[in-house]
Motif scaffolding. Sequence first.
Motif, short mmCIF file in Angstrom:
data_model
loop_
_atom_site.label_atom_id
_atom_site.label_comp_id
_atom_site.label_asym_id
_atom_site.label_seq_id
_atom_site.Cartn_x
_atom_site.Cartn_y
_atom_site.Cartn_z
N ALA A 1 -22.26 -3.75 -18.88
CA ALA A 1 -23.28 -3.42 -20.01
C ALA A 1 -23.82 -5.07 -20.27
O ALA A 1 -25.29 -5.11 -20.76
CB ALA A 1 -22.55 -2.93 -21.28
N ARG B 1 -26.76 -1.77 -24.33
CA ARG B 1 -26.44 -0.31 -24.20
C ARG B 1 -26.39 -0.03 -26.00
O ARG B 1 -26.02 -0.70 -26.60
CB ARG B 1 -25.07 -0.31 -23.66
CG ARG B 1 -24.50 1.14 -23.59
CD ARG B 1 -23.27 1.24 -22.64
NE ARG B 1 -23.58 0.62 -21.16
CZ ARG B 1 -22.63 0.70 -20.43
NH1 ARG B 1 -21.28 0.63 -20.49
NH2 ARG B 1 -23.08 0.40 -19.16
N ASP C 1 -27.18 5.25 -24.00
CA ASP C 1 -28.63 4.81 -23.57
C ASP C 1 -28.80 3.56 -23.58
O ASP C 1 -27.81 2.84 -24.01
CB ASP C 1 -29.68 5.53 -24.39
CG ASP C 1 -29.65 7.28 -24.17
OD1 ASP C 1 -29.39 7.38 -22.92
OD2 ASP C 1 -30.43 7.86 -24.85
N TYR C 2 -29.94 2.98 -23.17
CA TYR C 2 -30.24 1.45 -23.27
C TYR C 2 -31.51 1.49 -24.02
O TYR C 2 -32.43 2.21 -24.24
CB TYR C 2 -30.55 1.03 -21.82
CG TYR C 2 -29.34 0.55 -21.17
CD1 TYR C 2 -28.55 -0.55 -21.53
CD2 TYR C 2 -28.68 1.61 -20.24
CE1 TYR C 2 -27.43 -0.72 -20.65
CE2 TYR C 2 -27.51 1.42 -19.73
CZ TYR C 2 -26.90 0.10 -20.02
OH TYR C 2 -25.75 -0.27 -19.19
N GLN D 1 -33.04 5.86 -20.03
CA GLN D 1 -31.61 6.46 -19.61
C GLN D 1 -30.95 5.50 -18.88
O GLN D 1 -31.55 4.67 -17.94
CB GLN D 1 -32.31 7.57 -19.08
CG GLN D 1 -33.02 8.64 -19.65
CD GLN D 1 -32.55 9.15 -20.84
OE1 GLN D 1 -31.41 9.73 -20.96
NE2 GLN D 1 -33.12 9.02 -22.00
N PRO D 2 -29.58 5.72 -18.73
CA PRO D 2 -28.64 5.03 -18.19
C PRO D 2 -28.56 5.23 -16.68
O PRO D 2 -28.34 4.56 -15.69
CB PRO D 2 -27.36 5.19 -18.82
CG PRO D 2 -27.49 6.54 -19.16
CD PRO D 2 -28.88 6.59 -19.75
N ILE E 1 -31.16 3.01 -14.61
CA ILE E 1 -31.53 1.73 -15.16
C ILE E 1 -31.61 0.52 -14.37
O ILE E 1 -32.52 -0.29 -14.44
CB ILE E 1 -30.26 1.41 -16.69
CG1 ILE E 1 -30.91 0.12 -17.21
CG2 ILE E 1 -28.96 1.18 -15.87
CD1 ILE E 1 -32.19 0.78 -18.17
#
Length: 220
Positions: free
Chosen positions: A6, A51, A166-167, A179-180, A183
């Motif tokens: 992260a 994150r 999520d980010y 969306q992760p 990413i």
Amino acid sequence: MTEPDAREIGDRLAAIYTGVLYDVVRDAGGSVDVLPHTITSLENGGRLAGRVFTMSGRIDESLDTHTTMMEWTGLLGRAPKDHVMVCQPNDSTISHMGELSAETLQGRGVRGYIVDGGCRDTDFIRDIKFPVWCRYTTPADIRGRWVPEKLEEPIIIGGVQINNGDYVVADRDGVLTLQPDNILDVIEAAEEAMQQESLVRAAIRAGTPPQEAYLKYRKF
């Protein structure tokens, strides 16, 4: 290859501005979730990325000051390092972030705070350079009035659903969520797009006509 953690992803995202992220996601056929333009930085600028750690809360004036403070400080103690706390307070009357809370989050390594609500002690928060994006400011606080209710569950801000994990990326232009699952692809595409924009910028400064620069680099 080991997937970046992260912190690494947050650092890379923080070097990318929201406009280019919006473009690369849209150009790839994806939908871009942008939070309401009323949510802005206390600094009127800066960048925040990382994150997401979601939370929501509610007004409950039946509770006493001690109870609300115990709930709030307990929440602050659970905020994870290298994350951005994103809050849906379900309220538009009081502040949901203040100086001591910002000091606490900063000390825990939290990257910043985004709230669909209010903030106070703004001069102090600016002084410590803790990134906060909010909708309004007010001296009114949560004591005896508001409590956090849900953590790490989906929230909705301005019609945008934000999931824990999520980010989020925020700068002077606004706030968007990513969306992760893809990413790294988004980051790589955005970094490449920024390199192309640098070439266009150099060409324009050298006197190249804008249309010629666009046709050469397919970027503008």
